[in-house]
Design a protein around this motif. Structure first.
Motif, PDB file in Angstrom:
ATOM      1  N   VAL A  63      -7.822   6.550  -6.590  1.00 53.33           N
ATOM      2  CA  VAL A  63      -6.440   6.131  -6.349  1.00 53.33           C
ATOM      3  C   VAL A  63      -6.058   6.407  -4.898  1.00 53.33           C
ATOM      4  O   VAL A  63      -5.079   5.837  -4.387  1.00 53.33           O
ATOM      5  CB  VAL A  63      -5.440   6.820  -7.308  1.00 53.33           C
ATOM      6  N   LEU A  64      -6.819   7.275  -4.245  1.00 52.31           N
ATOM      7  CA  LEU A  64      -6.622   7.551  -2.818  1.00 52.31           C
ATOM      8  C   LEU A  64      -7.641   6.798  -1.967  1.00 52.31           C
ATOM      9  O   LEU A  64      -7.304   6.235  -0.925  1.00 52.31           O
ATOM     10  CB  LEU A  64      -6.729   9.052  -2.562  1.00 52.31           C
ATOM     11  N   PHE A  65      -8.906   6.768  -2.413  1.00 52.46           N
ATOM     12  CA  PHE A  65      -9.933   6.066  -1.648  1.00 52.46           C
ATOM     13  C   PHE A  65      -9.629   4.576  -1.488  1.00 52.46           C
ATOM     14  O   PHE A  65     -10.014   3.959  -0.493  1.00 52.46           O
ATOM     15  CB  PHE A  65     -11.293   6.222  -2.330  1.00 52.46           C
ATOM     16  N   VAL A  66      -8.941   3.971  -2.462  1.00 51.10           N
ATOM     17  CA  VAL A  66      -8.692   2.533  -2.408  1.00 51.10           C
ATOM     18  C   VAL A  66      -7.869   2.141  -1.188  1.00 51.10           C
ATOM     19  O   VAL A  66      -7.944   1.000  -0.704  1.00 51.10           O
ATOM     20  CB  VAL A  66      -7.990   2.082  -3.713  1.00 51.10           C
ATOM     21  N   ASN A  67      -7.096   3.090  -0.647  1.00 50.18           N
ATOM     22  CA  ASN A  67      -6.286   2.787   0.535  1.00 50.18           C
ATOM     23  C   ASN A  67      -7.135   2.616   1.797  1.00 50.18           C
ATOM     24  O   ASN A  67      -6.676   1.981   2.760  1.00 50.18           O
ATOM     25  CB  ASN A  67      -5.276   3.914   0.783  1.00 50.18           C
ATOM     26  N   VAL A  68      -8.339   3.177   1.807  1.00 50.24           N
ATOM     27  CA  VAL A  68      -9.134   3.192   3.040  1.00 50.24           C
ATOM     28  C   VAL A  68      -9.559   1.783   3.460  1.00 50.24           C
ATOM     29  O   VAL A  68      -9.264   1.360   4.590  1.00 50.24           O
ATOM     30  CB  VAL A  68     -10.350   4.132   2.885  1.00 50.24           C
TER      31      VAL A  68
ATOM     32  N   SER B 139      -5.440   9.472   3.198  1.00 55.61           N
ATOM     33  CA  SER B 139      -5.942   9.060   1.892  1.00 55.61           C
ATOM     34  C   SER B 139      -7.399   9.477   1.713  1.00 55.61           C
ATOM     35  O   SER B 139      -7.799   9.933   0.631  1.00 55.61           O
ATOM     36  CB  SER B 139      -5.817   7.541   1.726  1.00 55.61           C
ATOM     37  N   LEU B 140      -8.185   9.330   2.759  1.00 61.22           N
ATOM     38  CA  LEU B 140      -9.587   9.751   2.703  1.00 61.22           C
ATOM     39  C   LEU B 140      -9.694  11.255   2.481  1.00 61.22           C
ATOM     40  O   LEU B 140     -10.483  11.721   1.643  1.00 61.22           O
ATOM     41  CB  LEU B 140     -10.291   9.345   3.998  1.00 61.22           C
ATOM     42  N   LEU B 141      -8.904  12.020   3.211  1.00 60.33           N
ATOM     43  CA  LEU B 141      -8.907  13.479   3.032  1.00 60.33           C
ATOM     44  C   LEU B 141      -8.484  13.851   1.611  1.00 60.33           C
ATOM     45  O   LEU B 141      -9.074  14.756   1.000  1.00 60.33           O
ATOM     46  CB  LEU B 141      -7.964  14.133   4.043  1.00 60.33           C
TER      47      LEU B 141
ATOM     48  N   MET C 174       0.822  -1.205   0.000  1.00 55.15           N
ATOM     49  CA  MET C 174       0.000   0.000   0.000  1.00 55.15           C
ATOM     50  C   MET C 174       0.858   1.257   0.000  1.00 55.15           C
ATOM     51  O   MET C 174       0.559   2.243  -0.689  1.00 55.15           O
ATOM     52  CB  MET C 174      -0.930  -0.009   1.226  1.00 55.15           C
ATOM     53  N   VAL C 175       1.956   1.232   0.750  1.00 57.49           N
ATOM     54  CA  VAL C 175       2.812   2.412   0.882  1.00 57.49           C
ATOM     55  C   VAL C 175       3.658   2.635  -0.363  1.00 57.49           C
ATOM     56  O   VAL C 175       3.747   3.756  -0.873  1.00 57.49           O
ATOM     57  CB  VAL C 175       3.711   2.274   2.135  1.00 57.49           C
ATOM     58  N   VAL C 176       4.280   1.573  -0.901  1.00 55.04           N
ATOM     59  CA  VAL C 176       5.243   1.770  -1.991  1.00 55.04           C
ATOM     60  C   VAL C 176       4.569   2.020  -3.335  1.00 55.04           C
ATOM     61  O   VAL C 176       5.143   2.684  -4.208  1.00 55.04           O
ATOM     62  CB  VAL C 176       6.216   0.584  -2.122  1.00 55.04           C
ATOM     63  N   LEU C 177       3.337   1.500  -3.536  1.00 54.58           N
ATOM     64  CA  LEU C 177       2.696   1.743  -4.829  1.00 54.58           C
ATOM     65  C   LEU C 177       2.035   3.106  -4.902  1.00 54.58           C
ATOM     66  O   LEU C 177       1.533   3.508  -5.963  1.00 54.58           O
ATOM     67  CB  LEU C 177       1.685   0.635  -5.163  1.00 54.58           C
ATOM     68  N   ASP C 178       2.064   3.851  -3.791  1.00 52.36           N
ATOM     69  CA  ASP C 178       1.324   5.114  -3.749  1.00 52.36           C
ATOM     70  C   ASP C 178       1.837   6.118  -4.774  1.00 52.36           C
ATOM     71  O   ASP C 178       1.056   6.864  -5.355  1.00 52.36           O
ATOM     72  CB  ASP C 178       1.393   5.718  -2.340  1.00 52.36           C
ATOM     73  N   VAL C 179       3.160   6.154  -4.996  1.00 57.26           N
ATOM     74  CA  VAL C 179       3.703   7.134  -5.935  1.00 57.26           C
ATOM     75  C   VAL C 179       3.246   6.829  -7.353  1.00 57.26           C
ATOM     76  O   VAL C 179       2.763   7.711  -8.072  1.00 57.26           O
ATOM     77  CB  VAL C 179       5.243   7.158  -5.866  1.00 57.26           C
TER      78      VAL C 179
END
Length: 559
Positions: free
Chosen positions: A179-184, A101-103, A33-38
């Motif tokens: 792309v941000l919501f998926v982390n929640v 990520s939600l924000l 989750m952390v490394v694929l964020d970029v």
């Protein structure tokens, strides 16, 4: 009673394996989750730009806001886990990442997204090194821990490819916000499962180098801001000059703090060895080129070649594949040749690929002009990832290997942000010059609707806008190629592989930089660029070692 203790039942053994497998799944999921964020965000950049009104220069902050806080606070995050308890800190970091990520997904203004991305970086800096440390406390040393490290490194290396594909699908089928919501949901599942499958670690006495972490991070933010400000308002702008001056003061203060600190976040003695210092310099330069390539090619293939987000994600997958192949070949050939030839050749190939990309224009095609140089660049970078990590931990005691590789990881993130800001400055200057040349033709040929669009957005529409973007991208690749050339020169003239290093590699008894490792250390997989290898716990430090004890002066015990 005694006999039953000495010989566990098959059922109990199977249960332990099942529980260990679930614990590894939790840890690896967090790292993914952390490394694929970029990369997952990179694909969404053009859509963020249109929706939130970013200029191309300011758009780079969507990447930099994350990588600067992530890289700047990475070593402090590992230290938090050592002192406060790794499981507790791990859960906090994951939940902070989820909240940010939600924000970010709910952002309605550009500044809101940048603030959320910065907070994501803080969460990632807390969760990622703690996740790696949890492997040392969850899995027994030997084959079990080796397999866990192998999975962790594989997830780290594959995260960029997964992010490209996932980002393309989410943006095309849903919206860039996903792309941000998926982390929640993923993060909440990780936080829920962690206390059920991972035990809390022992706490260690120590203090936090807050002053060092803040001075370095804020100093780098101001330095990056100065470059991006210069691209828009010029080098004589008072705020540009003020940002550079403040950055110099804060970074000088950071060095002074680290020299005097009993528990520095960045042990400066790590830079005394020329090979290690050279490795850090190479990672700084090559990360700048890597971040720049993904950033500008993402804009080019979507804005000029009109690729959809999904097609853009698929277009970059060959780069990830060739990096993996190159890294695998390099790992096999290193014992015969040593790391230096691969560092030199890899940097040269990266420079050739980037130099090839400078020929890009509005008539370029993906197969004819983009794919070839990307593959050359990727093959060169694959050579670097294994070689640089080896050099970073070469010649250090096992108790310091975590700090050495942790600094390399932080250098990768910070170098990428700083390099991208320099490339964006180059892009902005070239784009403004090209816009001046395109403006007369635009005034003569543009329709009323095109003129109104330019007035509304502040940017010229195609084909004039494509010419401007392409000119800026091509100029940025010139500077990126120079970064790779600098790395090649460092590899050629600074890096020195000693005969003892080659003997260790060829003998296979001990990997480079782990001369005194215990059982199982020699077989431990080599870490990737995003998977820093933790140092084993050392309960009896060498009394003749002039450097401080790891439990009092090393910034992270498991990083």
């Amino acid at each position: 009673m005694t006999g039953s203790r000495a010989t566990p039942t098959p059922t109990a053994t199977a249960h332990d394996r099942h529980r260990s497998g679930l614990a590894l799944l939790v840890i690896a999921s967090c790292q993914l989750m952390v490394v694929l964020d970029v990369t997952i965000v990179n694909i969404a950049l053009p859509h963020m730009q249109k929706d939130l009104g970013f200029s191309t220069e300011n758009l780079s902050w969507v990447v930099n806001a994350y990588t600067l806080t992530f890289g700047g606070l990475l070593l402090l995050g590992g230290r938090l886990g050592d002192i406060l308890g790794r499981r507790r800190v791990f859960i906090f970091g994951v939940l902070l990442f989820v909240f940010a990520s939600l924000l970010g997904g709910l952002s309605q203004e550009g500044w809101q997204l940048l603030a959320a991305r910065s907070l994501q970086g803080v969460g990632g800096a807390i969760a990622s090194p703690t996740a790696l440390s949890l492997i040392t406390t969850t899995f027994r040393e030997g084959p079990e821990r080796n397999r866990a490290f192998g999975v962790f490194a594989g997830v780290s290396a594959g995260g960029s490819a997964i992010g490209l594909l996932a980002g393309g699908m989410l943006v095309e089928w849903l919206d860039w916000r996903w792309v941000l919501f998926v982390n929640v949901p993923i993060g909440l599942l990780i936080a829920f499962a962690t206390p059920r499958y991972i035990a809390e670690s022992e706490r260690h006495a120590g203090h936090f180098d807050i002053a060092g972490a803040l001075s370095s991070t804020v100093g780098m933010v101001l330095l990056v801001y100065g470059f991006i400000r210069a691209s828009e308002d010029g080098w004589t702008d008072s705020l540009t000059l003020g940002s550079f001056a403040a950055a110099v003061v804060l970074l000088a203060l950071f060095i002074a703090i680290e020299r005097r600190s009993r528990q520095p976040i960045t042990p400066l003695w790590m830079f005394r060895d020329r090979n290690r210092a050279g490795s850090y310099a190479m990672m700084l330069s090559l990360s700048a080129a890597l971040f720049g390539m993904f950033f500008f090619l993402t804009l080019f293939v979507q804005d000029v070649l009109d690729f959809s987000p999904l097609r853009a994600g698929l277009a970059f997958l060959p780069v990830s594949a060739v990096i993996a192949v190159s890294a695998g070949l390099t790992s096999q050939l290193l014992p015969r040749w040593g790391p230096k030839p691969f560092m030199v050749v890899g940097a040269v190939l990266a420079a050739v690929g980037l130099g090839w990309l400078t020929l890009t224009d509005i008539h370029s095609t993906y197969l004819g002009s983009i794919l070839g140089p990307m593959l050359v660049f990727g093959f060169g970078m694959g050579m670097q990832f294994v070689s640089l990590t080896l050099m970073a931990v070469s010649g250090v005691a096992p108790k310091e290997a975590g700090a050495a590789s942790g600094i390399l990881n932080a250098t990768q993130q910070v170098g990428g942000s700083l390099g991208l800001s320099i490339l964006v400055t180059t892009f902005g200057t070239a784009s403004r010059n090209e816009a001046s040349e395109q403006m007369p033709g635009f005034r003569e040929e543009a329709t009323r609707a095109q003129a109104e669009e330019a007035q509304r957005t502040g940017q010229l529409p195609p084909p004039w806008g494509d010419e401007i973007l392409t000119s800026g991208v091509s100029s940025a690749f010139v500077v990126a190629a120079c970064f790779a050339v600098v790395a090649a020169l460092v590899a050629l003239f600074v890096i020195q592989v000693r005969p003892a290093d080659l003997a260790r590699l060829q003998g296979g008894a001990t990997p480079l930089g782990a001369e005194e490792a215990g059982d199982g250390e020699a077989d431990r997989p080599m870490p990737g660029p995003d998977a820093t290898r933790p140092a084993p716990d050392v309960s009896s430090p060498d009394p003749d070692d002039p450097r401080p004890d790891p439990d009092t002066d090393r910034p992270t015990k498991g990083l």
